[in-house]
Scaffold this motif. Structure first.
Motif, mmCIF file in Angstrom:
data_model
loop_
_atom_site.group_PDB
_atom_site.id
_atom_site.type_symbol
_atom_site.label_atom_id
_atom_site.label_comp_id
_atom_site.label_asym_id
_atom_site.label_seq_id
_atom_site.Cartn_x
_atom_site.Cartn_y
_atom_site.Cartn_z
ATOM 1 N N ARG A 1 77.775 -2.710 53.632
ATOM 2 C CA ARG A 1 78.394 -3.653 52.680
ATOM 3 C C ARG A 1 78.642 -2.994 51.335
ATOM 4 N NH1 ARG A 1 74.006 -8.262 53.026
ATOM 5 N NH2 ARG A 1 74.763 -8.642 50.930
ATOM 6 N N LEU A 2 77.938 -1.886 51.077
ATOM 7 C CA LEU A 2 78.071 -1.158 49.806
ATOM 8 C C LEU A 2 77.687 -2.024 48.612
ATOM 9 C CD1 LEU A 2 81.409 0.811 50.499
ATOM 10 C CD2 LEU A 2 79.127 1.233 51.414
ATOM 11 N N GLU A 3 76.693 -2.876 48.820
ATOM 12 C CA GLU A 3 76.080 -3.648 47.737
ATOM 13 C C GLU A 3 74.608 -3.303 47.746
ATOM 14 O OE1 GLU A 3 77.113 -8.073 47.644
ATOM 15 O OE2 GLU A 3 77.632 -7.509 49.689
ATOM 16 N N GLY A 4 73.996 -3.170 46.571
ATOM 17 C CA GLY A 4 72.608 -2.740 46.510
ATOM 18 C C GLY A 4 72.545 -1.228 46.599
ATOM 19 N N LEU A 5 71.499 -0.704 47.260
ATOM 20 C CA LEU A 5 71.342 0.752 47.411
ATOM 21 C C LEU A 5 71.935 1.185 48.741
ATOM 22 C CD1 LEU A 5 69.972 3.405 46.298
ATOM 23 C CD2 LEU A 5 67.932 2.723 47.577
ATOM 24 N N TYR A 6 72.819 2.194 48.718
ATOM 25 C CA TYR A 6 73.408 2.663 49.965
ATOM 26 C C TYR A 6 73.646 4.158 49.902
ATOM 27 C CZ TYR A 6 77.944 2.328 47.472
ATOM 28 O OH TYR A 6 78.975 2.458 46.581
ATOM 29 N N LYS A 7 74.063 4.718 51.013
ATOM 30 C CA LYS A 7 74.359 6.146 51.035
ATOM 31 C C LYS A 7 75.851 6.370 51.181
ATOM 32 C CE LYS A 7 71.600 9.520 52.088
ATOM 33 N NZ LYS A 7 70.802 10.513 52.851
ATOM 34 N N SER A 8 76.357 7.315 50.392
ATOM 35 C CA SER A 8 77.759 7.701 50.476
ATOM 36 C C SER A 8 77.805 9.219 50.481
ATOM 37 C CB SER A 8 78.517 7.149 49.265
ATOM 38 O OG SER A 8 79.833 7.665 49.239
ATOM 39 N N SER A 9 78.447 9.791 51.474
ATOM 40 C CA SER A 9 78.464 11.241 51.734
ATOM 41 C C SER A 9 77.184 11.947 51.268
ATOM 42 C CB SER A 9 79.704 11.929 51.156
ATOM 43 O OG SER A 9 80.311 11.216 50.126
ATOM 44 N N GLY A 10 76.069 11.528 51.839
ATOM 45 C CA GLY A 10 74.820 12.248 51.616
ATOM 46 C C GLY A 10 74.058 11.866 50.362
ATOM 47 N N MET A 11 74.675 11.128 49.457
ATOM 48 C CA MET A 11 73.912 10.755 48.256
ATOM 49 C C MET A 11 73.538 9.280 48.290
ATOM 50 S SD MET A 11 76.575 10.568 45.099
ATOM 51 C CE MET A 11 78.115 11.329 45.543
ATOM 52 N N PHE A 12 72.426 8.992 47.633
ATOM 53 C CA PHE A 12 72.051 7.592 47.430
ATOM 54 C C PHE A 12 72.767 7.098 46.177
ATOM 55 C CE2 PHE A 12 68.381 9.092 49.840
ATOM 56 C CZ PHE A 12 68.055 8.009 50.648
ATOM 57 N N CYS A 13 73.302 5.879 46.229
ATOM 58 C CA CYS A 13 73.856 5.299 45.012
ATOM 59 C C CYS A 13 73.738 3.785 45.095
ATOM 60 C CB CYS A 13 75.301 5.726 44.815
ATOM 61 S SG CYS A 13 76.373 5.208 46.132
ATOM 62 N N THR A 14 74.000 3.125 43.971
ATOM 63 C CA THR A 14 73.847 1.671 43.935
ATOM 64 C C THR A 14 75.122 1.001 43.456
ATOM 65 O OG1 THR A 14 73.040 1.853 41.669
ATOM 66 C CG2 THR A 14 71.377 1.666 43.411
ATOM 67 N N GLN A 15 75.268 -0.250 43.837
ATOM 68 C CA GLN A 15 76.262 -1.131 43.225
ATOM 69 C C GLN A 15 75.596 -2.495 43.121
ATOM 70 O OE1 GLN A 15 79.052 -1.001 41.565
ATOM 71 N NE2 GLN A 15 78.908 -3.217 41.343
ATOM 72 N N CYS A 16 75.259 -2.907 41.927
ATOM 73 C CA CYS A 16 74.495 -4.148 41.772
ATOM 74 C C CYS A 16 75.305 -5.335 41.270
ATOM 75 C CB CYS A 16 73.285 -3.910 40.884
ATOM 76 S SG CYS A 16 72.098 -2.817 41.681
ATOM 77 N N GLU A 17 76.453 -5.104 40.640
ATOM 78 C CA GLU A 17 77.266 -6.253 40.269
ATOM 79 C C GLU A 17 77.959 -6.772 41.533
ATOM 80 O OE1 GLU A 17 80.234 -5.631 37.263
ATOM 81 O OE2 GLU A 17 80.652 -7.754 37.093
ATOM 82 N N VAL A 57 71.076 6.979 41.243
ATOM 83 C CA VAL A 57 71.829 7.954 42.030
ATOM 84 C C VAL A 57 70.878 9.082 42.393
ATOM 85 C CG1 VAL A 57 73.652 9.711 41.947
ATOM 86 C CG2 VAL A 57 74.081 7.428 41.004
ATOM 87 N N ALA A 58 70.946 9.540 43.640
ATOM 88 C CA ALA A 58 70.153 10.698 44.052
ATOM 89 C C ALA A 58 71.003 11.540 44.983
ATOM 90 C CB ALA A 58 68.879 10.238 44.771
ATOM 91 N N GLY A 59 71.131 12.815 44.666
ATOM 92 C CA GLY A 59 71.950 13.656 45.534
ATOM 93 C C GLY A 59 71.962 15.098 45.102
ATOM 94 N N ASP A 60 72.707 15.870 45.877
ATOM 95 C CA ASP A 60 72.865 17.286 45.569
ATOM 96 C C ASP A 60 74.193 17.417 44.846
ATOM 97 O OD1 ASP A 60 72.886 19.969 45.412
ATOM 98 O OD2 ASP A 60 72.861 20.347 47.578
ATOM 99 N N LEU A 61 74.148 17.210 43.551
ATOM 100 C CA LEU A 61 75.396 17.062 42.802
ATOM 101 C C LEU A 61 75.544 18.151 41.755
ATOM 102 C CD1 LEU A 61 75.127 13.208 42.290
ATOM 103 C CD2 LEU A 61 76.547 14.412 43.962
ATOM 104 N N LEU A 62 76.800 18.456 41.521
ATOM 105 C CA LEU A 62 77.124 19.417 40.483
ATOM 106 C C LEU A 62 77.141 18.690 39.144
ATOM 107 C CD1 LEU A 62 78.747 22.338 40.926
ATOM 108 C CD2 LEU A 62 80.455 21.003 39.710
#
Ligand code: TRP
Ligand code: ZN
Length: 879
Positions: free
Chosen positions: A110-126, A195-200
């Motif tokens: 649903r991509l609401e709350g905490l989810y994973k997108s291409s290997g990273m954790f991210c949130t959408q709370c609104e 956000v949690a990931g292997d990011l530049l």
């Protein structure tokens, strides 16, 4: 999935929360199979609430592991956990609640709350995503200080981010590490982010007006390293602009932007940690079109501006959404206007408003910018809330003037800093600062529907008086009839036969009245007299689109042609051209194939193509014919094949008649130097690509050669895609397919470009017929879990490829119904948005209408409909 009979929520039921949260302490343990969330809330009873008031927390898709009140574990008998609510009765006036939940971001589609997108954790709370993370009073009038500790495997997730400033970090056992963030500003849970990931990491700095140094950071996947500069630059310009124009300084020491590929909307203004849909932030000359660069500039600014209009001052409840969105869209449109051409920006905004928001306001989902009720709030992130909301703020700006408006916004920010407030508080600040009575103006917030302003004129030669009779009426909308007249600022001017502006003298005594006036319409009928006119003037009405209304006046074609070349108001010049083109196209609806086409239209376009003294950006806009969607919106009973055929006829007729001028225009606008993003350079690209598109529309061989060369050798995506689009819309099938294949091969590893590639095909009546759409869905790059991919194929087909979508056999509608049902199980927000082209079924001719209705019924009859789709479908089918 959610309940089958969703509840309606009413603004009139609003009650302040019984408990406030002063402090939230979060600890996230992120794992490969899920996440454990430890939350500690410092709660305090609202002094206004009754002593026995139970504590109510929201929760969605959570596994509760433990619940502790002031250090004591609560047995199941001490609380009720009913689906989406956790109720704890008998709590003290002040206490600490500790909650542990287990969630599964990996399974969150649903991509609401905490989810994973291409290997990273991210949130959408609104708007209500925080409740998918932990039990919490998830409502914007509960504002708390957040401290967030994120723990994860160090090699897979070296970057761990949340709101505010980093205050602590370190290593843990098993190769794990943690970072703790603290946000000193109390905020509603919808602004929380992680956000949690292997990011530049891309770094920059900004020095504020008071001399503070802010760390600016962008976090992107390493492959996007070269696509950050433009957004970073736009961010710095936004920060400076908000200081200069609104006196707003940034407040934290760090500001971060993260790009994620899977995102339901454009971007999100989380405090200090904005999260963007990759397509709304990443750009390079080779991969992004001019339109994409401009969208990025606007969205970066929009999210940044929310730091004040949305975060420091937030919404009391979701009925007030336009408080932050309408105001912030107005702010970002002022910013874009300042960065480029104000007239062009205005034309773009009004095009969107008149094509899509007017349609929404005339359809079954019509709602005021402050709705009175909703079932699912995410369905109310609409063009009405955003774009009409911005128009309402713009009207305040026009009525008060820049200076008073600034005083009003200063007062608003000062008075309500740190509060969760209402649209009425905003209007009151404007009222208090300016001393103006805005009582009638408030109706803009309450009444839905687009006002119709009808103008009738009369010139009396004997006394030199020109009279305008101006009437307003507001159409009925669901649940609202017999509306009151609204306060409408109506800007206008008069021109003489020579094209010169005339003084607007409102009485016989007035001599040198202004050449521009804003009439304030407050009654259902006004009669305005202009004195001292020795000839019948041509009226220029609703200049710069001073109010979001439909103007009706019986323009003659002479008048429109005249205004097209003489109106000093650039917007109205463009508008006159649009009205003329609409009139010509409409007169051909259902006419025989050899019915004559207004010859003066060709002359007018020839003049435009040859006019090198007029702002070329405006010329480029004026050359675009009104879209099919706009023509549908303007018709009573839209017959799509007829509209398509009439528009095509005019386009082809113009292209044939103006072939030489188009080729000259193409050559004249070729660039030889470096790629630039200036308004002039953008206008040149725009003009030459319009010329190509028109010429390929008539299958011109010479243009094919130019396009083939351009699609191959362009040094930027605007030109490459412009040529590809022109070829896709031509009859040269072999070359089209070759170009599409080559384009895909060149860019197959770039998701943003692949999305463009999908949408060029899906929105074309030549390359996007249903069987071809079905094939695109089978393409390896297509992904049902990625909203951008769904939008670029299914959304583009149903929203932009009108003649294919509305094909007479109804297969387009059935196709859409099928895709909505499929998506509803994984991502209800996106599914509900996709329904929109079907909702306006009553507006279409009978042969469309019944089949559109049948498709809606098919969705309605699906088992387990989400609340999101339920609301849209049921409202659309209600009489
Ligand atoms: N507040 C966001 C904006 O800037 C809107 C938004 C982003 C949103 N993601 C969302 C709204 C998800 C609802 C659901 O306009
Ligand atoms: Zn916004």
């Amino acid at each position: 999935m959610r309940t089958n009979q969703p509840q309606t929520i009413y603004l009139s039921d609003y009650q302040a929360p019984a408990y406030f949260v002063d402090q939230v302490d979060l600890r996230f343990e992120l794992f490969e199979d899920g996440a454990r969330v430890h939350s500690k809330l410092a709660l305090r009873r609202n002094p206004e609430a009754s002593v026995g008031a139970p504590l109510e927390l929201n929760g969605d898709s959570l596994t509760l592991e433990s619940l502790t009140l002031d250090g004591e574990a609560l047995p199941a008998s001490r609380y009720q956990n009913e689906g989406d609510k956790l109720v704890v009765p008998g709590v003290p006036a002040k206490f600490e609640l500790a909650v542990v939940t287990w969630i599964e971001p990996q399974k969150n589609t649903r991509l609401e709350g905490l989810y994973k997108s291409s290997g990273m954790f991210c949130t959408q709370c609104e708007a209500e995503g925080f409740r998918c993370i932990t039990y919490y009073p998830d409502r914007p009038d509960v504002m708390a200080r957040f401290r967030t500790r994120v723990e994860a495997d160090k090699s897979a997730y070296p970057i761990l981010l949340s709101n505010g400033n980093p205050v602590e970090q370190g290593d843990l056992d098993d190769g794990r590490h943690f970072v703790t963030w603290e946000d000193p500003f109390p905020k509603p849970a919808y602004l929380f982010a992680l956000v949690a990931g292997d990011l530049l990491e891309k770094k920059d700095t900004f020095t504020t007006c008071s001399g503070r140094n802010i760390d600016l950071r962008m976090y992107v996947e390493p492959r996007n390293s070269e696509k950050c500069d433009y957004a970073m630059d736009a961010l710095k310009r936004s920060m400076r602009w908000d200081e200069e124009v609104y006196g707003r300084e940034y407040d934290l020491d760090i500001f971060m932007i993260v790009a994620v590929d899977d995102f339901n909307m454009g971007a999100m203004e989380n405090k200090g940690l904005n999260i963007f849909n990759s397509s709304c932030v990443l750009a390079s000359q080779d991969t992004a079109t001019d339109a994409a660069f401009q969208r990025i500039e606007a969205i970066v600014a929009h999210e940044y501006f929310h730091n004040w209009s949305g975060n420091r001052v937030t919404c009391r409840d979701w009925f007030q959404l336009s408080l932050k969105e309408g105001f912030t869209v107005f702010r970002d449109s002022q910013f874009s206007a300042d960065m480029g051409s104000p007239t062009v920006k205005r034309i773009e905004d009004v095009t969107l408003l008149r094509t899509a928001q007017f349609a929404e306001d005339a359809g079954p989902m019509a709602h005021p910018i402050r709705p009175a009720s909703y079932m699912e709030i995410t369905n109310f992130y609409t063009l009405t809330i955003y774009e009409k909301g911005a128009e309402v703020v713009r009207m305040l700006h026009n009525l008060l003037g820049s200076e008073m408006f600034r005083k009003g916004s200063d007062l608003y920010f000062e008075r309500h800093d740190g509060q969760a407030v209402t649209t009425d508080d905003f209007v009151r600040a404007m009222e208090d600062a300016s001393g103006r009575d805005l009582n009638q103006f408030r109706l803009w917030y309450e009444q839905a529907g687009t006002p119709i302003v009808t103008v009738v004129d009369d010139y009396d030669e004997s006394d030199g008086i020109y009279r305008l009779t101006i009437k307003q009426s507001i159409p009925d909308t669901p649940g609202q009839t017999h509306k009151k007249p609204q306060h409408i600022p109506f800007a206008m001017g008069l021109l003489n036969r020579a094209g010169e502006p005339l003084p607007l003298n409102l009485s016989a005594e007035e001599q040198n009245g202004p050449q521009d006036r804003v009439l304030e319409l407050t009654e259902s009928e006004h009669c305005v007299e202009f004195h001292g006119l020795s000839e019948r003037p041509v009226p220029s009405l609703l200049r710069d689109f001073s109010a979001p209304v439909r103007v009706q006046y019986s323009w003659t074609r002479e008048q429109l042609l005249f205004l097209m070349s003489h109106d000093p108001d650039g917007f109205n010049r463009w508008d006159a051209g649009q009205r003329l083109a609409v009139d010509v196209i409409q007169s051909l609806l259902g006419a025989p194939d050899d019915a004559p086409i207004e010859p003066r239209l060709v002359d007018a376009y020839r003049q435009l193509l040859n006019n090198v003294s007029l702002d070329q950006a405006l010329v480029a806009k004026m050359l675009l014919l009104p879209s099919e969607a706009y023509l549908v919106e303007l018709s009573e009973q839209a017959d799509v094949p007829a509209i398509h055929a009439a528009r095509e006829r005019v386009l082809k007729h113009l292209a044939h008649a103006l072939r030489d001028e188009l080729l000259t225009c193409y050559q004249r606008n070729l660039d030889h130097g470096d790629y630039r993003l200036s308004p002039e350079a953008i206008a040149r690209r725009s003009l030459r690509n319009i010329a190509l598109a028109w010429l390929l529309h008539i299958d011109d061989e010479q243009a094919l050669a130019l396009a083939s060369e351009q699609v191959e050798n362009a040094d930027n995506m605007t030109d490459r895609l412009g040529a590809l689009r022109a070829m896709v819309n031509s009859r040269f099938e072999t070359q089209r397919n070759q170009a599409l294949t080559a384009f895909y091969q060149r860019f197959s590893d770039d998701p943003q470009v692949v999305e463009l590639w999908f949408s060029v095909q899906a929105s074309s009546d030549r390359a996007g017929q249903l069987p071809q759409i079905q094939q695109l869905l089978q393409h390896p790059a297509f992904d049902w879990k990625n909203p951008n991919k769904v939008r670029s194929v299914v959304g583009a087909f149903a929203g932009q490829n009108l003649s294919a979508f509305h094909s007479p056999d109804g297969t387009g509608y059935q196709f859409l119904a099928e895709q909505v049902c499929r998506l509803d199980d994984s991502n209800p927000q996106i599914a509900a948005r996709l329904v929109s082209p079907l909702t306006r079924w009553k507006k279409f001719a009978p042969h469309h209408r019944e089949q559109m209705k049948a498709a809606l019924e098919r969705i309605r009859d699906k088992d387990e409909l989400s609340r999101d789709v339920y609301e849209v479908v049921h409202k659309s089918l209600a009489d």
